[in-house]
Design an enzyme around this catalytic site. Structure first.
Site, mmCIF file in Angstrom:
data_model
loop_
_atom_site.group_PDB
_atom_site.id
_atom_site.type_symbol
_atom_site.label_atom_id
_atom_site.label_comp_id
_atom_site.label_asym_id
_atom_site.label_seq_id
_atom_site.Cartn_x
_atom_site.Cartn_y
_atom_site.Cartn_z
ATOM 1 N N GLN A 44 0.912 -10.943 -3.399
ATOM 2 C CA GLN A 44 -0.493 -10.604 -3.214
ATOM 3 C C GLN A 44 -1.089 -10.153 -4.532
ATOM 4 O OE1 GLN A 44 0.007 -7.493 -0.163
ATOM 5 N NE2 GLN A 44 -1.482 -8.662 1.014
ATOM 6 N N ARG A 99 6.892 -11.432 4.937
ATOM 7 C CA ARG A 99 6.415 -11.268 6.309
ATOM 8 C C ARG A 99 7.001 -12.376 7.161
ATOM 9 N NH1 ARG A 99 -0.047 -10.138 5.220
ATOM 10 N NH2 ARG A 99 0.282 -8.378 3.804
ATOM 11 N N CYS A 121 0.784 -1.232 0.000
ATOM 12 C CA CYS A 121 0.000 0.000 0.000
ATOM 13 C C CYS A 121 0.822 1.291 0.000
ATOM 14 C CB CYS A 121 -1.041 0.012 1.109
ATOM 15 S SG CYS A 121 -0.749 -1.098 2.463
ATOM 16 N N HIS A 157 -5.551 -1.196 -4.875
ATOM 17 C CA HIS A 157 -5.988 -0.096 -4.018
ATOM 18 C C HIS A 157 -6.875 0.806 -4.839
ATOM 19 C CE1 HIS A 157 -2.415 -1.614 -1.915
ATOM 20 N NE2 HIS A 157 -3.195 -1.434 -0.881
ATOM 21 N N ASP A 160 -2.926 -7.698 -5.255
ATOM 22 C CA ASP A 160 -3.316 -6.523 -4.493
ATOM 23 C C ASP A 160 -3.974 -5.478 -5.378
ATOM 24 O OD1 ASP A 160 -3.477 -5.167 -2.177
ATOM 25 O OD2 ASP A 160 -1.325 -4.866 -1.909
ATOM 26 N N HIS A 205 -8.364 -1.286 0.334
ATOM 27 C CA HIS A 205 -7.380 -2.340 0.028
ATOM 28 C C HIS A 205 -8.186 -3.559 -0.331
ATOM 29 C CE1 HIS A 205 -4.245 -0.449 2.739
ATOM 30 N NE2 HIS A 205 -5.342 0.047 3.259
ATOM 31 N N LYS A 213 -14.262 -4.195 7.156
ATOM 32 C CA LYS A 213 -13.825 -5.040 6.036
ATOM 33 C C LYS A 213 -14.815 -6.159 5.739
ATOM 34 C CE LYS A 213 -11.211 -8.358 8.783
ATOM 35 N NZ LYS A 213 -10.107 -9.285 8.842
#
Length: 642
Positions: free
Chosen positions: A385, A367, A338, A389, A387, A515, A469
């Site tokens: 990911q 991670r 992000c 945004h 991902d 996200h 979420k």
RNA sequence: GCUCAUGUAGCUCAGUCGGUAGAGCGCAUCCUUGGUAAGGAUGAGGUCAACGGUUCAAAUCCGUUCAUGAGCUCCA
């Protein structure tokens, strides 16, 4: 004593003296056959056992074998039987903790110095069988907490004592069967003979109350059923799951490898796995492009200051790898994408006319995961990911969530996942952002879900600190749930990075950030896909679509010729021209789960065709090269658009 | 990270009481040219996870480390 009226499901009724047991009512109101299937009853929506005394007019709903509730009661009781057996075999110095029924069975936690071994299982099971054969009744008694504490203290059952103290109620119920007495809310089976089939499955460590500061106990897992067939079916399902294990299939199909020399939790994609992944990535990118997203690429490391600004060091630091020094400046590996997307946003000014902005990236992040948590592709330390945004104005939030859900479910469906559970998580105790923001966006999430006609469960207080979420858990072929998709509203980062856009009023406004990841991580998603399909991938993303098998050397030239033609046409094809018998080659291709085998003999060579064998063993009459290319292309299109 | 278990050839696994390793598959070579799930022969391949200890002698016993598995916990 007065009489009471008892009925079953509001149907037949009988008059009994007050204080009669539910058992008596059941015996009177149900046929012998029905009675034997009844393990407990609902009274006023509460599950109670058959030895419950009835004190007032009551409507009973029998809980009978075949229902989920009955199975749960059965397993709970089996856990007690196991505890009794363990104490019979190993003595009362073994202390008992808790033993509930769980999704596919039950467990009981024991405090014992020596570890339980597989041989111990046999002894325990043998003793359990004896107890079951004796049809020992389960009896319930109510005692004052005080006397229960006294009693369990005297027996040295410190876990039971702790439980009662924490309950903080004046009376507790005890269940007794044979020599074993346990603090328990119940309900239980009428007697032990109801357990028709059970098996102890494994033993593992478990902390008392799930807290690693507490004692480590030994947890024995088992399962139980009302008939042997169901147990067998369940054990077969476990076998089937084992066969589908993505770690096993990943090795057999040469998809990926994890090696000590490289490091735990780090995936290396072998050629076939890499191709599989590429196909998934291409599909994903196309789908996003078609849905008005733009693609980004961002670096793997960033200056530590970025992670301070984003708050990751404060809130997520434990999962981040330590920093590296580059020219006296500290850099850190990214655990999330992000801040980079925000960086791109902040590289220029934006007008409200440009909103919403939808940016996506297959971003690889790292991670830290505790050693004991790593598991094949499903839990790793470096992963990519899928991902995205979305930066939008508050009034666009609902539509954007709706669009995300739309794309999300479309992509999941294409991969064969059309069953899922959806959770909406609301504001937690610790949070940032105004209450108004929280309410508005939670409402927007709800409206989008409802507009899409999706059933969801609210998880109160389970939202992330920065916003509400939606999580989607998909169900695979074996009915197992996997959390992959997540859609999160964020009020925090736009604030921290001072993101703005110019509104109609020529003033700066703060965008809302969403996200979202649909597959979650490619590694995890592919792991789930492997198990879902048992390695038998649909044609459109099968790494190898066809293999050419010649019968004798005399067709080698022809095989090479069509091989080149297929490759040129974009067919993912291999050739097996070894000096082996056809049977042998077929066997190998079949085990590699390749969709099409092209059998090439003199017949095909002369007629310039191919003969097809499918991986399920079916055969398709020979067809021309062009027809086959057309067929594969068509099937892939159909697969992608399904 | 914690508890327990496991670690032997590329893969799946044997290896008894401590006496320096075995099978099947795969791989290589040769024979075989065979139409829908394993043709035959020969051969190569191992610091027995790593390090340390006990012992005349360790794959085997002990310790430490690393990795894997089942869980606890956490989560994509």
């Amino acid at each position: 004593m007065s009489d009471i009226k008892v009925s079953i499901n509001n149907g037949e009724s009988t008059i009994l003296p007050a204080g009669s047991l539910a058992k008596t009512a059941v015996a009177e109101l149900l046929s012998n056959k029905q009675r034997k299937r009844t393990v407990a009853v609902f009274i006023n929506g509460e599950v109670v056992d058959l030895c419950t005394p009835l004190t007032e007019d009551s409507v009973l709903t029998p809980i009978q074998t075949g229902s989920a509730e009955a199975l749960s009661v059965l397993r709970h009781s089996t856990a007690h039987i196991m505890a009794e057996a363990v104490r019979d075999v190993f003595g009362t110095e073994v202390k008992v903790a808790i033993g509930p029924s769980i999704e596919d069975g039950f467990y009981y936690d024991f405090d014992r110095k020596e570890p339980f071994t597989p041989e111990d299982f046999e002894k325990i099971e043998a003793r359990m069988t004896e107890i079951i054969r004796k049809a020992v009744p389960f009896t319930r008694s109510k005692v004052s907490s005080e006397s229960a504490i006294e009693r369990f203290s005297a027996e040295g059952e410190k876990y039971k004592v702790e439980l009662i103290k924490d309950l903080g109620v004046p009376t507790v119920s005890l269940y007794e069967q044979g020599s074993f007495s346990d603090l328990c809310r119940g309900p239980h089976l009428p007697d032990t003979s109801f357990v028709k089939a059970f098996k102890l499955l494994r033993v593992a460590g478990a902390y008392w109350r799930g807290d690693e500061k507490n004692d480590m106990l030994q947890r024995i897992y088992g399962t139980a059923f009302f008939d042997k067939k169901a147990l067998k079916k369940h054990l077969n399902a476990l076998e089937e799951a084992k066969k589908r294990d993505h770690r096993k299939l990943g090795k057999e199909l040469e998809l990926f490898t994890i090696q000590d020399e490289i490091g735990p939790g780090l995936i290396m994609w072998q050629p076939k796995g890499a191709l599989l992944r590429k196909l998934i990535e291409d599909y994903w990118k196309d789908a996003h492009y078609q849905n008005d997203y733009e693609l980004l690429y961002t670096p793997h490391i960033a200056r530590q200051d970025l992670w301070k600004t984003s708050g990751h060091l404060d809130f997520y630091g434990e999962n981040m790898y330590s920093s590296m020094d580059i020219d006296d400046v500290q850099y850190q590996l990214k655990p999330m994408n992000c801040p980079f997307h925000i960086g791109i946003y902040n590289s220029r000014r934006w007008s409200y006319r440009e909103m919403p902005i939808r940016w996506c990236e297959l971003g690889t992040v790292y991670r830290y995961e505790r050693a004991g948590a790593l598991h094949g592709l499903l839990r790793v330390r470096g992963f990519t990911q899928d991902d995205a945004h979305i930066f939008c104005m508050p009034e666009q939030l609902e539509d954007e969530i709706f669009n995300i859900l739309d794309l999300n479910l479309q992509i999941l469906k294409t991969f064969g996942f059309d069953k899922y559970e959806i959770y909406l998580s609301t504001r937690p105790d610790k949070y940032v952002g105004s209450d108004e923001h929280w309410e508005q966006s939670t409402e927007a999430l709800k409206l989008a879900l409802e507009k899409k006609g999706l059933a969801y469960t609210i998880d109160p207080g389970e939202g992330v600190f920065y916003g509400p979420k939606i999580d989607i858990k998909i169900k695979d072929m074996l009915g197992r749930s996997w959390q992959c998709s997540t859609i999160q509203v964020d009020f925090n980062l736009p604030e921290r990075f001072e993101m703005t856009y110019t509104g109609k009023d020529n003033q700066d406004h703060q965008p809302i950030m969403i996200h979202r990841a649909l597959m979650g991580s490619l590694e995890r998603f592919i792991g789930v896909l492997i198990e879902h399909y048992a390695g038998v991938f649909p044609l459109w993303f099968a790494p190898v679509q066809a293999r050419i098998l010649n019968i004798t050397d005399s067709q080698i030239d022809y095989c090479n010729e069509i091989y080149a033609a297929f490759r040129k046409a974009g067919i993912r094809i291999e050739k097996d021209l070894r000096n082996e018998k056809l049977n042998y080659k077929i066997r190998e291709a079949q085990m590699a789960k390749i969709p099409y085998m092209l059998i090439i003999g003199d017949k095909e060579k002369d007629s310039h065709t191919v003969t097809l064998r499918l991986r399920n063993g079916d055969n398709i009459a020979d067809m021309s090269i062009d027809d086959f290319i057309e067929k594969i292309k068509q099937e892939c299109e159909d697969g992608k658009n399904s």
